[in-house]
Design a protein around this motif. Structure first.
Motif, PDB file in Angstrom:
ATOM      1  N   UNK A 101      39.088  41.605  50.809  1.00 51.79           N
ATOM      2  CA  UNK A 101      38.210  42.003  49.890  1.00 51.79           C
ATOM      3  C   UNK A 101      39.081  40.647  48.393  1.00 51.79           C
ATOM      4  N   UNK A 102      37.804  40.130  48.487  1.00 52.17           N
ATOM      5  CA  UNK A 102      37.852  38.827  47.225  1.00 52.17           C
ATOM      6  C   UNK A 102      38.459  39.538  45.550  1.00 52.17           C
ATOM      7  N   UNK A 103      38.215  40.594  45.663  1.00 48.94           N
ATOM      8  CA  UNK A 103      38.414  41.166  44.436  1.00 48.94           C
ATOM      9  C   UNK A 103      39.634  42.233  44.358  1.00 48.94           C
ATOM     10  N   UNK A 147      42.052  40.392  45.218  1.00 51.78           N
ATOM     11  CA  UNK A 147      42.965  38.803  45.418  1.00 51.78           C
ATOM     12  C   UNK A 147      43.294  38.422  43.399  1.00 51.78           C
ATOM     13  N   UNK A 148      44.345  38.377  43.020  1.00 54.24           N
ATOM     14  CA  UNK A 148      44.439  37.710  41.754  1.00 54.24           C
ATOM     15  C   UNK A 148      44.403  39.269  40.746  1.00 54.24           C
ATOM     16  N   UNK A 149      43.842  40.021  41.846  1.00 52.74           N
ATOM     17  CA  UNK A 149      43.791  41.331  40.565  1.00 52.74           C
ATOM     18  C   UNK A 149      44.841  41.825  39.701  1.00 52.74           C
TER      19      UNK A 149
END
Lengths: 573, 170
Positions: A319-321, A323-325
């Motif tokens: 889930x790209x969301x 990443x770095x959340x």
């Protein structure tokens, strides 16, 4: 209402024209390979239940829709298949909300079907009407309100696809009762045209993969931090290969338990708020932290500003969301955990790193998980013994609270899909139905719910579901007459002002017997081994009520807002 | 800081609720949100102005992309783009003051669209700061009523995309 003549049901989906919505529902479930539905009937799903009258799909009637939802969840977690729930409109649908939110937080594939009032009554405050899609939108990956019987086949196909692909999650399909009796005039559009949905799965960017492996190979103090994503992607074997080839110390989150065999010397067991001290120290001292299918949850990281301060962070996630959340990532890798781990394997070098492993061994010796088997029965020893007696091989469900953390610490996890626990949402009451759901998916395996008296009390009614369907699920109730985790916080942070946590319990054995299960109660250490043995070897469902030390605490503990290595250790560690 | 995000969404019931719900649930602040049709009847465009730092913007973009009915998301962070807001404003204008106000209208290339004895309705479009400036200037006369569309935005010619990400869904 005229129903189609019901005859031999088959997975024949060649034609939908002239079929009622209910029949299409049934056809689609057969087409999707559904073999079990957990649910509860009601007015607006009558046509669907009529269609299910002689279905080859097993229908499990629970005693509460929440139980149905958690059973579907436990079934899904333990088998990897998509769980299916069916409930009626209004209260039937709202009772699913906790179960859907639980599945959403832990990325569990599930499709929930709810009845709805007749299309033309929607919005009229009709009997048993609720805005189900509105209520469940934030707790579902996606949801549908089917307004045309010609769309139903397509919607169900899309629902199963969305639930099980990419980062999995629950999808709800709301079907007004008139749609279930209306007849289709067109064949459904199975083109799966979802322009807004192209899940990232599969392989990661090759350059990033090499970059990540280079960082790992160059690291002096690498740590693998593994979450539920590895289990969801069936990537445990790939993980083991990488960890062993690179000699990489590996810690897992609560949901990642079992993704890496804890008997492996490289295992650091669980990290986080109640993780092992050696896992937390290793993460904090690491110079290269590789997160695989985990999302840097606040229960894992502690104070974010002090989290893994020396580490280069590699984050593998579908889930790209994610990443770095919360934590800023140095090398992101988007894709399927298993695929990416397999991609990485050839580039990972075998390195000894004696200093790092020496340091970790020292921590392991200095801070082992511990309890003192004296006085009253300790909850930890019950779990410890259960783990040994079951060869660390049983499927275990838990509720939420102290017993959940002790189970995580002491069972000894060896296999993926072994633990059924509500990690993200922390849903008390999850254990009983989840264990039964897992049992339906694994009828020949030993399934044990390790529960607390609080969690158990919330959903124990489902024991009768296990009895009725001959599911030999075992339930251990660790009873301390308190809502233990809250009590622990009140003891540690609110000067022992115990407020709203005293939890006197009924005679669970009588309740269990009333439901038709076997039961025993033990209060003394001398009875423990025999008690567990009898439970494990019993034929049917069995409730073992264990009265344990009332004010035992879970240690180590990272208090909220503290750095991960700023742990309260307790007296014994 | 304000950021403009443009999302192409499937033209289906519930999409707005889904997007608005996601913003509310994750605690993002919406300054304005405009939904309108596009050249493709199956798709609508949402132009959303959010308040937050770069990290918030990135999360908003990624979370938007996760909504199943959102097809494409673009933020105008590093892009050269045109933004327009339109306003209808009814200003208190006595007959004696009309020439003054009309001069302002002229200067702002706005339009007087309705005049009655004591008020005048003006239509004005342009970038946000121009609209704000006009409001400031007519405020002394007295504002009866004001309605704004919120910002819509589009990148200038040539390269079709800004920092566009397509379907980063999981």
């Amino acid at each position: 209402m005229t129903q189609e003549q019901q005859g031999g049901q088959s997975a024949d989906t060649s034609g939908f024209i002239g079929h009622t919505g209910a029949k299409i529902f049934h056809q689609m479930l057969l087409e999707e390979g559904v073999d079990i539905i957990f649910g509860y009937p009601g007015g607006s799903v009558l046509p669907i239940f009529d269609e299910l009258y002689d279905t080859p799909i097993q229908f499990i009637l629970t005693r509460h829709e929440q139980g149905a939802c958690h059973m579907a969840d436990g079934y899904a977690r333990s088998t990897g298949k998509t769980g299916v729930v069916l409930a009626t409109s209004g209260p039937g649908a709202t009772n699913l909300v906790t179960g859907l939110a639980t599945a959403m937080m832990d990325s569990i594939p599930m499709v929930a079907f709810t009845g709805q009032v007749k299309s033309h009554l929607i919005g009229n405050d009709a009997f048993q009407e609720a805005d189900t899609t509105g209520i469940t939108r934030p707790v579902c990956k996606h949801n549908y309100l089917c307004k045309d019987v010609n769309d139903l086949g397509r919607i169900i196909k899309e629902a199963f696809h969305i639930a099980s692909s990419g980062r999995p999650g629950p999808v709800l399909v709301d079907i007004p009762v008139d749609i279930t009796v209306a007849k289709a005039e067109k064949e459904p559009d199975f083109s799966m045209s979802l322009p807004g949905y192209k899940p990232r799965g599969g392989r990661g960017n090759e350059r990033q993969v090499k970059l990540a492996c280079e960082a790992i190979n160059n690291a002096e103090r690498p740590v693998l931090y593994v979450g539920g994503g590895v289990i969801l992607s069936n990537g445990s074997e790939a993980l083991r290969a990488i960890a062993q080839k690179g000699k990489l110390p590996t810690t897992t989150t609560l949901l990642g338990l079992g993704a890496f065999d804890e008997t492996d010397p490289l295992s650091l067991k669980m990290l986080g708020m109640h993780g092992t001290a050696y896992a937390n120290h290793a993460v904090q001292q690491s110079d290269c932290l590789v997160s695989v299918g985990a999302r840097f949850d606040d229960r894992v990281t502690g104070d974010l500003t002090k989290f893994a301060p020396k580490a280069k962070i590699i984050h593998i996630d579908i889930d790209p969301a994610s990443i770095s959340k919360t934590v800023s990532v140095d090398i992101p890798l988007v894709g399927d955990a298993k695929c990416i781990l397999e991609q990485m394997l050839p580039y990972i070098e075998t390195k000894e790193r004696p200093q790092w492993h020496g340091q970790i061994d020292e921590w392991k010796k200095k801070y082992p998980l511990a309890y003192k088997a004296e006085g009253n029965i300790k909850p930890q020893e019950v779990i410890d013994q259960l783990g040994k007696m079951t060869d660390h091989d049983a499927i275990i469900a838990t509720g939420v609270g102290q017993h959940q953390m002790w189970a995580a610490q002491f069972y000894g996890w060896t296999k993926p899909r072994q633990i059924q626990t509500s990690g993200g949402l922390g849903t008390m009451g999850y254990g009983v139905p989840a264990a039964i759901g897992a049992q339906f998916g694994n009828p020949d395996k030993l399934v044990v719910d390790i529960d607390g008296d609080g969690s158990f009390s919330m959903t124990m009614v489902e024991i009768i579901t296990a009895v009725r369907y001959d599911m030999p699920t075992k339930f251990i109730v660790l009873d301390n007459d308190y809502l233990g985790m809250v009590r622990q916080w009140q003891e540690m942070f609110y000067s022992r002002r115990y407020s709203g946590v005293a939890h006197p319990c009924p005679e669970f054995t009588m309740i269990a017997r009333g439901y038709g299960a076997q039961a025993a109660k033990i209060t003394d250490r001398s009875e423990l081994a025999d008690g567990l043995n009898e439970m494990i070897n019993s034929d049917g469902p069995y409730v073992l009520h264990v009265c344990v030390e009332q004010e035992e605490n879970v240690f180590p503990m990272v208090a909220a807002g503290k750095a991960l290595d700023d742990m309260v250790m307790g007296e014994l560690i | 800081m304000k950021h403009v995000i443009s999302a192409i969404v499937e033209n289906q019931p519930g999409v707005l609720a889904h997007v608005a719900g996601m913003f509310a649930a994750r605690g993002y602040n919406i300054d304005s949100l405009v939904v309108g049709r596009t050249e493709d009847p199956a798709l609508s465009r949402m132009t959303i102005v959010v308040i937050g730092d770069e990290q918030v913007l990135e999360q908003v973009r990624k979370q938007l992309e996760k909504v199943i009915n959102v097809v494409r998301v673009r933020d105008f962070m590093d892009a050269d783009y045109i933004q327009r807001d339109m306003m209808l404003i009814r200003v208190h204008v006595t007959p004696e003051k009309r020439p003054e106000v009309l001069a302002l209208v002229e200067m702002f290339r706005a339009k007087a669209v309705d005049i009655c004895r004591n008020s005048m309705m003006v239509e004005i479009a342009g970038p946000e700061d121009k609209i704000e400036a006009f409001i400031d200037l007519v405020r002394p006369y007295g504002i009866h009523e004001l309605a704004r569309t919120g910002i819509i935005a589009m990148q200038r010619g040539k390269s079709k995309t800004g920092s566009e990400t397509q379907n980063g869904k999981a």
